[in-house]
Motif scaffolding. Structure first.
Motif, PDB file in Angstrom:
ATOM      1  N   ARG A 417       1.003  -1.266  -0.028  1.00 37.23           N
ATOM      2  CA  ARG A 417      -0.008  -0.022   0.042  1.00 37.23           C
ATOM      3  C   ARG A 417       0.861   1.295  -0.058  1.00 37.23           C
ATOM      4  O   ARG A 417       0.679   2.263  -0.638  1.00 37.23           O
ATOM      5  N   ASN A 418       2.006   1.050   0.717  1.00 30.22           N
ATOM      6  CA  ASN A 418       2.878   2.357   0.810  1.00 30.22           C
ATOM      7  C   ASN A 418       3.530   2.725  -0.594  1.00 30.22           C
ATOM      8  O   ASN A 418       3.636   3.678  -1.046  1.00 30.22           O
ATOM      9  N   LEU A 419       3.827   1.410  -1.168  1.00 27.76           N
ATOM     10  CA  LEU A 419       4.416   1.592  -2.510  1.00 27.76           C
ATOM     11  C   LEU A 419       3.636   2.053  -3.584  1.00 27.76           C
ATOM     12  O   LEU A 419       4.111   2.770  -4.546  1.00 27.76           O
ATOM     13  N   HIS A 420       2.533   2.204  -3.515  1.00 25.35           N
ATOM     14  CA  HIS A 420       1.463   2.730  -4.452  1.00 25.35           C
ATOM     15  C   HIS A 420       1.105   4.091  -4.216  1.00 25.35           C
ATOM     16  O   HIS A 420       0.424   4.828  -4.981  1.00 25.35           O
ATOM     17  N   GLU A 421       1.586   4.601  -3.261  1.00 28.68           N
ATOM     18  CA  GLU A 421       1.347   6.170  -3.094  1.00 28.68           C
ATOM     19  C   GLU A 421       2.098   6.978  -4.016  1.00 28.68           C
ATOM     20  O   GLU A 421       3.403   6.655  -4.088  1.00 28.68           O
ATOM     21  N   PRO A 422       1.463   7.883  -4.924  1.00 23.92           N
ATOM     22  CA  PRO A 422       2.187   8.628  -6.021  1.00 23.92           C
ATOM     23  C   PRO A 422       3.316   9.314  -5.347  1.00 23.92           C
ATOM     24  O   PRO A 422       4.032   9.799  -5.859  1.00 23.92           O
ATOM     25  N   VAL A 423       2.995   9.913  -4.178  1.00 29.17           N
ATOM     26  CA  VAL A 423       3.871  11.003  -3.436  1.00 29.17           C
ATOM     27  C   VAL A 423       5.161  10.288  -3.359  1.00 29.17           C
ATOM     28  O   VAL A 423       6.433  10.872  -3.437  1.00 29.17           O
ATOM     29  N   PHE A 424       5.354   9.035  -2.884  1.00 30.15           N
ATOM     30  CA  PHE A 424       6.583   8.289  -2.921  1.00 30.15           C
ATOM     31  C   PHE A 424       7.310   8.085  -4.189  1.00 30.15           C
ATOM     32  O   PHE A 424       8.315   8.412  -4.408  1.00 30.15           O
ATOM     33  N   LYS A 425       6.542   7.539  -5.190  1.00 29.03           N
ATOM     34  CA  LYS A 425       7.077   7.444  -6.541  1.00 29.03           C
ATOM     35  C   LYS A 425       7.752   8.571  -7.058  1.00 29.03           C
ATOM     36  O   LYS A 425       8.794   8.695  -7.663  1.00 29.03           O
ATOM     37  N   ARG A 426       6.966   9.824  -7.048  1.00 32.98           N
ATOM     38  CA  ARG A 426       7.507  11.072  -7.317  1.00 32.98           C
ATOM     39  C   ARG A 426       8.720  11.366  -6.784  1.00 32.98           C
ATOM     40  O   ARG A 426       9.763  12.054  -7.616  1.00 32.98           O
ATOM     41  N   ALA A 427       8.968  11.211  -5.576  1.00 34.23           N
ATOM     42  CA  ALA A 427      10.329  11.255  -4.850  1.00 34.23           C
ATOM     43  C   ALA A 427      11.460  10.912  -5.513  1.00 34.23           C
ATOM     44  O   ALA A 427      12.509  11.094  -5.400  1.00 34.23           O
ATOM     45  N   LEU A 428      11.209   9.624  -6.131  1.00 35.56           N
ATOM     46  CA  LEU A 428      12.275   8.927  -6.867  1.00 35.56           C
ATOM     47  C   LEU A 428      12.606   9.052  -8.446  1.00 35.56           C
ATOM     48  O   LEU A 428      13.551   8.726  -9.078  1.00 35.56           O
ATOM     49  N   LEU A 429      11.541  10.085  -8.969  1.00 34.63           N
ATOM     50  CA  LEU A 429      11.843  10.111 -10.385  1.00 34.63           C
ATOM     51  C   LEU A 429      12.116  11.702 -10.926  1.00 34.63           C
ATOM     52  O   LEU A 429      11.681  12.584 -10.032  1.00 34.63           O
ATOM     53  N   TYR A 430      13.049  11.882 -11.972  1.00 31.55           N
ATOM     54  CA  TYR A 430      13.409  13.257 -12.182  1.00 31.55           C
ATOM     55  C   TYR A 430      12.553  13.667 -13.283  1.00 31.55           C
ATOM     56  O   TYR A 430      12.141  12.813 -14.226  1.00 31.55           O
ATOM     57  N   ASN A 431      12.091  14.972 -13.234  1.00 34.64           N
ATOM     58  CA  ASN A 431      11.168  15.435 -14.378  1.00 34.64           C
ATOM     59  C   ASN A 431      11.614  16.873 -14.934  1.00 34.64           C
ATOM     60  O   ASN A 431      12.473  17.394 -14.247  1.00 34.64           O
TER      61      ASN A 431
END
Length: 469
Positions: A417-431
């Protein structure tokens, strides 16, 4: 009015369930029937409404008191995931996996991006498409994001930091596939000489307010083999600067004895999106434990060094061919489509402790299983990695199956459930351009924390104020 509680006549009600019957009798003897009925129902409704009002007020105030107790600088991860049987409890879905701050935090911080000759950066991208898309391409992504960022200033006199955009990882691999960074030191030294000749800012601080990117195995030591990296060390001219590097460990190491920020390796956001779009419609993860990558039966190669400290070989020998382990040694361009089908993704060390699999598995919802003793994971001050990954000691790799089975039987659902949070995903990707909460944003947050110690401009302003006082 009186209340009589009578037991039903058993002989007359054999077909009915036994129990108690509450019978209300109104006293008809005193002639006040209507008046008594009105008073009774008035007070019954009155107290009912009072009770409901008090309960509603309690829950309303309780909700806001809980919200007020949380830090204003934190973002809660509330999962939208539901199962067909029941909703997860509040305790499970409230997570502190990401702690971050408002974008207003950076107000006043300014970064000047040097406009170096193209031979230091753009020419490398032009010569190779891979330069801006491989796992070391954070140096390109950060540069591009800063160029369009609100913290960028075109006036170097008002800058707190100076970003030096030199791409040393574009030519990381030679034609035979063996990693080489032999050109890095001379290229960076040349860039520093150029800055010293054309600007006054490097010389006045000896580079202490200057920022470099070292997005390869052992960071600012600029060598892919640890023993050689340690022997050569960090170039003397960079030892006062700030290094953004993928290499990080929790113990003392010569290659991180410099002010640094541990950053994630680069994964193209578009490749993540494509993999998600190709994921099974039913969301089923039919691969239990996944790894694809270099795994040598005999890890001692021509250089005389043991790849992955023998960890990957131990995994292959112990679990290769096992039904629940999907291990593959061959390259596959679409391997991210396998990650979205996997429950656990193994992330063993390679030459260095970190791996791009850390990011790939995490952003695609596969639980990262980190097998690299003492690794310092990116943004560990704000990203709570224990809530979204597993860590297995290198010596315990032969017990990997038992470890994963234990997690699967206990807290796997909470981690997923934690892994599916978009806030976490965003922290590891460069835009590009930068987005609030993404990898570059977290880098700026780390730099902001160092302002008082690193900004030459601010230190001069404070000194002048003290003199004026």
């Amino acid at each position: 009015m009186s209340l009589d509680i009578k037991k039903p006549n058993i002989t007359k009600t054999k077909k009915k369930k036994t129990g108690f019957v509450v019978k209300m009798q109104l006293n008809n003897n005193r002639g006040g029937n209507k008046r008594n009925i009105f008073i009774f129902f008035f007070f019954r409704n009155y107290y009912t409404w009072i009770l409901w009002f008090c309960l509603s007020l309690y829950f309303f105030t309780s909700y806001f008191s809980v919200e007020d107790q949380s830090s204003p600088s934190s973002i809660r991860l509330l999962s939208n995931h539901k199962t067909s049987s029941s909703l997860p409890s509040r305790a499970l879905i409230e997570s502190s996996a990401i702690k971050t701050t408002s974008i207003g935090l950076f107000t006043g911080m300014k970064i000047y991006v040097y406009d170096l000759p193209a031979s230091y950066n753009d020419d490398w991208v032009t010569a190779s498409d891979r330069c801006a898309s491989h796992l070391f391409a954070a140096e390109v992504a950060i540069h591009r994001a800063l160029l369009s960022s609100d913290v960028r200033t075109l006036d170097p006199d008002e800058a707190d930091y100076f970003f030096v955009p030199v791409y040393v990882s574009c030519n990381f691999s030679t034609s035979n596939g063996f990693p080489s960074l032999s050109h890095a030191r001379s290229l960076l030294s040349s860039a520093v000489d150029f800055l010293s000749d054309h600007y006054p800012f490097w010389n006045r601080s000896q580079g202490s307010d200057h920022v470099f990117v070292a997005s390869h195995d052992f960071g600012a030591c600029f060598h892919a083999m640890e023993d050689m990296a340690i022997e050569e060390g960090i170039p003397k001219f960079m030892k006062r600067s700030i290094i953004l590097q993928t290499f990080g460990v929790k113990y003392k190491h010569p290659c991180q004895e410099v002010e640094h920020v541990v950053i994630p390796p680069y994964i193209p956001p578009e490749s993540v999106q494509k993999a998600i779009e190709k994921a099974p419609v039913n969301g089923r993860r039919d691969i239990w434990a996944f790894f694809r990558g270099k795994m040598e039966v005999n890890p001692k190669n021509i250089s005389g060094r043991f790849y992955s400290k023998g960890v990957r070989t131990a995994i292959l020998k112990k679990f290769g061919g096992r039904r629940r382990f999907y291990l593959n040694r061959h390259r596959f361009a679409g391997y991210r489509s396998e990650i979205v089908r996997s429950v656990f993704c193994l992330c063993p060390l390679g030459w260095a402790p970190w791996s791009p699999r850390l990011v790939e598995s995490a952003v695609l919802g596969c639980v990262p299983v980190v097998i690299a003793d003492g690794i310092q994971l990116p943004f560990s001050e704000t990203v709570q990695w224990p809530e979204i990954s597993l860590t297995v000691a290198e010596k315990d790799v032969r017990n990997l199956r038992k470890v994963l089975e234990h997690v699967a039987a206990t807290n796997l659902s909470a981690i997923q459930r934690n892994l599916h949070e978009p806030v976490f995903k965003r922290a590891l990707l460069y835009n590009v351009p930068m987005k609030e909460g993404d990898a570059t944003w977290h880098i700026l947050e780390s730099l902001w924390r160092k302002l008082d110690d690193r900004s030459y401009r601010r230190s001069r302003v404070l000194s002048q104020r003290e003199v004026d006082m």
